[in-house]
Design a protein around this motif. Sequence first.
Motif, PDB file in Angstrom:
ATOM      1  N   SER A 191       0.996  -1.189   0.063  1.00 23.02           N
ATOM      2  CA  SER A 191       0.132  -0.138  -0.005  1.00 23.02           C
ATOM      3  C   SER A 191       0.882   1.315   0.048  1.00 23.02           C
ATOM      4  O   SER A 191       0.243   2.182  -0.543  1.00 23.02           O
ATOM      5  CB  SER A 191      -1.153  -0.156   1.186  1.00 23.02           C
ATOM      6  OG  SER A 191      -1.715  -0.919   1.135  1.00 23.02           O
ATOM      7  N   LEU A 192       1.966   1.274   0.564  1.00 24.17           N
ATOM      8  CA  LEU A 192       2.941   2.309   0.672  1.00 24.17           C
ATOM      9  C   LEU A 192       3.030   3.379  -0.584  1.00 24.17           C
ATOM     10  O   LEU A 192       2.919   4.371  -0.529  1.00 24.17           O
ATOM     11  CB  LEU A 192       4.030   2.160   1.430  1.00 24.17           C
ATOM     12  CG  LEU A 192       3.908   1.790   3.046  1.00 24.17           C
ATOM     13  CD1 LEU A 192       5.212   1.537   3.866  1.00 24.17           C
ATOM     14  CD2 LEU A 192       3.198   3.251   3.701  1.00 24.17           C
ATOM     15  N   PRO A 193       3.522   2.734  -1.481  1.00 27.28           N
ATOM     16  CA  PRO A 193       3.610   3.365  -2.895  1.00 27.28           C
ATOM     17  C   PRO A 193       2.500   4.100  -3.328  1.00 27.28           C
ATOM     18  O   PRO A 193       2.687   5.010  -3.833  1.00 27.28           O
ATOM     19  CB  PRO A 193       3.862   2.402  -3.936  1.00 27.28           C
ATOM     20  CG  PRO A 193       4.533   1.029  -2.972  1.00 27.28           C
ATOM     21  CD  PRO A 193       3.770   1.052  -1.829  1.00 27.28           C
ATOM     22  N   LEU A 194       0.971   3.605  -3.177  1.00 27.73           N
ATOM     23  CA  LEU A 194       0.032   4.180  -3.442  1.00 27.73           C
ATOM     24  C   LEU A 194      -0.152   5.440  -2.587  1.00 27.73           C
ATOM     25  O   LEU A 194      -0.425   6.721  -3.147  1.00 27.73           O
ATOM     26  CB  LEU A 194      -1.303   3.526  -3.502  1.00 27.73           C
ATOM     27  CG  LEU A 194      -1.064   2.457  -4.283  1.00 27.73           C
ATOM     28  CD1 LEU A 194      -2.412   1.274  -4.092  1.00 27.73           C
ATOM     29  CD2 LEU A 194      -1.336   2.805  -5.748  1.00 27.73           C
ATOM     30  N   PHE A 195      -0.362   5.468  -1.195  1.00 29.93           N
ATOM     31  CA  PHE A 195      -0.076   6.368  -0.241  1.00 29.93           C
ATOM     32  C   PHE A 195       1.055   7.481  -0.399  1.00 29.93           C
ATOM     33  O   PHE A 195       0.604   8.564  -0.335  1.00 29.93           O
ATOM     34  CB  PHE A 195      -0.025   5.944   1.275  1.00 29.93           C
ATOM     35  CG  PHE A 195      -0.976   4.968   1.536  1.00 29.93           C
ATOM     36  CD1 PHE A 195      -2.386   5.197   1.229  1.00 29.93           C
ATOM     37  CD2 PHE A 195      -0.984   3.966   2.583  1.00 29.93           C
ATOM     38  CE1 PHE A 195      -3.257   4.271   1.566  1.00 29.93           C
ATOM     39  CE2 PHE A 195      -1.910   2.984   2.825  1.00 29.93           C
ATOM     40  CZ  PHE A 195      -3.314   3.258   2.606  1.00 29.93           C
ATOM     41  N   GLU A 196       2.077   7.016  -0.894  1.00 31.66           N
ATOM     42  CA  GLU A 196       3.138   8.272  -1.088  1.00 31.66           C
ATOM     43  C   GLU A 196       3.001   8.840  -2.180  1.00 31.66           C
ATOM     44  O   GLU A 196       3.297  10.127  -2.206  1.00 31.66           O
ATOM     45  CB  GLU A 196       4.362   7.425  -1.131  1.00 31.66           C
ATOM     46  CG  GLU A 196       5.062   6.903   0.192  1.00 31.66           C
ATOM     47  CD  GLU A 196       5.933   5.946   0.356  1.00 31.66           C
ATOM     48  OE1 GLU A 196       6.350   5.456  -0.834  1.00 31.66           O
ATOM     49  OE2 GLU A 196       6.424   5.313   1.434  1.00 31.66           O
ATOM     50  N   SER A 197       2.580   8.262  -3.213  1.00 31.82           N
ATOM     51  CA  SER A 197       2.032   8.769  -4.273  1.00 31.82           C
ATOM     52  C   SER A 197       1.099  10.062  -4.232  1.00 31.82           C
ATOM     53  O   SER A 197       0.874  11.039  -4.773  1.00 31.82           O
ATOM     54  CB  SER A 197       1.519   8.044  -5.661  1.00 31.82           C
ATOM     55  OG  SER A 197       2.533   7.152  -6.003  1.00 31.82           O
ATOM     56  N   ALA A 198       0.065   9.715  -3.332  1.00 30.49           N
ATOM     57  CA  ALA A 198      -1.124  10.568  -3.036  1.00 30.49           C
ATOM     58  C   ALA A 198      -0.593  11.445  -1.642  1.00 30.49           C
ATOM     59  O   ALA A 198      -1.445  12.331  -1.504  1.00 30.49           O
ATOM     60  CB  ALA A 198      -2.302   9.708  -2.473  1.00 30.49           C
ATOM     61  N   LYS A 199       0.509  11.307  -1.296  1.00 32.82           N
ATOM     62  CA  LYS A 199       1.128  12.206  -0.230  1.00 32.82           C
ATOM     63  C   LYS A 199       0.164  12.203   0.895  1.00 32.82           C
ATOM     64  O   LYS A 199      -0.145  13.051   1.454  1.00 32.82           O
ATOM     65  CB  LYS A 199       1.489  13.671  -0.599  1.00 32.82           C
ATOM     66  CG  LYS A 199       2.321  14.305   0.116  1.00 32.82           C
ATOM     67  CD  LYS A 199       2.761  15.774  -0.300  1.00 32.82           C
ATOM     68  CE  LYS A 199       3.545  16.468   0.533  1.00 32.82           C
ATOM     69  NZ  LYS A 199       3.766  17.972   0.172  1.00 32.82           N
ATOM     70  N   LEU A 200       0.136  10.741   1.344  1.00 30.12           N
ATOM     71  CA  LEU A 200      -0.657  10.470   2.655  1.00 30.12           C
ATOM     72  C   LEU A 200       0.148   9.765   3.727  1.00 30.12           C
ATOM     73  O   LEU A 200       1.034   9.007   3.573  1.00 30.12           O
ATOM     74  CB  LEU A 200      -1.852   9.577   2.189  1.00 30.12           C
ATOM     75  CG  LEU A 200      -3.045  10.008   1.589  1.00 30.12           C
ATOM     76  CD1 LEU A 200      -3.996   8.964   1.350  1.00 30.12           C
ATOM     77  CD2 LEU A 200      -3.764  11.053   2.805  1.00 30.12           C
ATOM     78  N   ILE A 201       0.145  10.448   4.807  1.00 25.15           N
ATOM     79  CA  ILE A 201       0.689   9.905   6.162  1.00 25.15           C
ATOM     80  C   ILE A 201      -0.277   8.546   6.297  1.00 25.15           C
ATOM     81  O   ILE A 201      -1.265   8.199   6.349  1.00 25.15           O
ATOM     82  CB  ILE A 201       0.728  10.558   7.122  1.00 25.15           C
ATOM     83  CG1 ILE A 201       1.980  11.696   6.986  1.00 25.15           C
ATOM     84  CG2 ILE A 201       1.081  10.184   8.494  1.00 25.15           C
ATOM     85  CD1 ILE A 201       1.627  12.963   7.909  1.00 25.15           C
ATOM     86  N   SER A 202       0.789   7.457   6.883  1.00 30.47           N
ATOM     87  CA  SER A 202      -0.149   6.065   7.242  1.00 30.47           C
ATOM     88  C   SER A 202       0.734   5.692   8.385  1.00 30.47           C
ATOM     89  O   SER A 202       1.947   5.722   8.538  1.00 30.47           O
ATOM     90  CB  SER A 202       0.140   4.980   6.156  1.00 30.47           C
ATOM     91  OG  SER A 202       1.199   4.738   5.829  1.00 30.47           O
ATOM     92  N   ILE A 203       0.087   5.319   9.703  1.00 34.64           N
ATOM     93  CA  ILE A 203       0.591   4.967  10.780  1.00 34.64           C
ATOM     94  C   ILE A 203       0.029   3.753  11.243  1.00 34.64           C
ATOM     95  O   ILE A 203      -1.098   3.402  11.593  1.00 34.64           O
ATOM     96  CB  ILE A 203       0.275   6.051  12.185  1.00 34.64           C
ATOM     97  CG1 ILE A 203       0.784   7.371  11.909  1.00 34.64           C
ATOM     98  CG2 ILE A 203       0.847   5.454  13.330  1.00 34.64           C
ATOM     99  CD1 ILE A 203       0.512   8.181  12.890  1.00 34.64           C
TER     100      ILE A 203
END
Length: 376
Positions: A109-121
Amino acid sequence: MKKSITWIAAALVSVSLSAPALAADTIKIGVQGAHSGDLASYGVPSLNAAKIVIDEINAKGGVLGRKVELVSQDDQCKPELATNAATKLISDKVVAVMGPICSGPTNASLPLFESAKLISISPTATTPALTLEGAHPLFLRTVANDLAQAELTSSYILNVLKAKKVAYVHDNGEYGKGFATQNRTILEKGGVETVLFEAITPDAVDFSPTIRKLRRVKPDVIVFGGYQPAASKLVQQMRRDRVKTTLVGPDGVKDETFLKMTGKDSEGTLASYPKDTSSLEMYKHAREAHIKAFGSEPGFGYYNAYAAMQAILKAVETSGSTDTDKLLEALKKNTVDTPLGNLSFNKNGDAAGLGLSIYKAQGGKFVETDHNIILK
């Protein structure tokens, strides 16, 4: 009559314009994890924690004068489902994500979150590579990574159990194999002999081939890497075949379901897990809130997830924004009072200030030992 129709039309236009505005006015927080399937006992407690924290903050008026909205997606802890879940959260315009809970789906999931510039914890994803070497600057976690867990379990195996020969059994996943490998590296440096390094298929019914190998190599300790369902089957079948060797596992083994599934066979099993903080007022509050809302004790990862939601919402409040850069700055700068203690994040995004202990299954319960470390 014409004036009435005109007024009604104007009102309908007003409603149609205001409804989306009201919906957009909420602060959406995504929650991704195993909410169904074999690993739901790991994911549902985290979802429950998110619901409770959000309900509590909304009861106080929300954050920045806006209500908080929970948007959940179920990935069943399967990487192949995680990308779809992540995509849906992004399309729902969440401002941050609590989760995923498993390392494989997190990595997917991280590549998608990073492309959308989203923090995940994540409250429970422990693969070291997720935070080390700055690979994922927008990812943080409220749980010890596998390096920290392996340092603790290896120390116990060396200094308390004084093992000379160790067998490693893992589920071949990022989490399980990673934990086994990290222990092996540390223990071999300490002079411990590896007598078996074996992958099992978690969904398999019969682990007899592996158990026969364990009987043949006669290890002093078995290090298990994986989750509760496979650990439960392995321990039951080991004890049935009179393999009494102590099993040491990661936090995924310290689960109430493991104790229920294995019964007396669990006796002596060891696992790493966050240090007991049940004396803290915040812990008591979080526990009582879960019992009141769901009529049961919290499950695996609940307090880590509670802490993750607290950290996200405090970052929104203290930064006065939902902008990712400002949220990240607030997360790295602030300390948060959580059920696990005072939580902060180090430069890599790993949890700092929290304790990690070894627990031992005794009399149908996991009992904390005095073998522990503080995360830095």
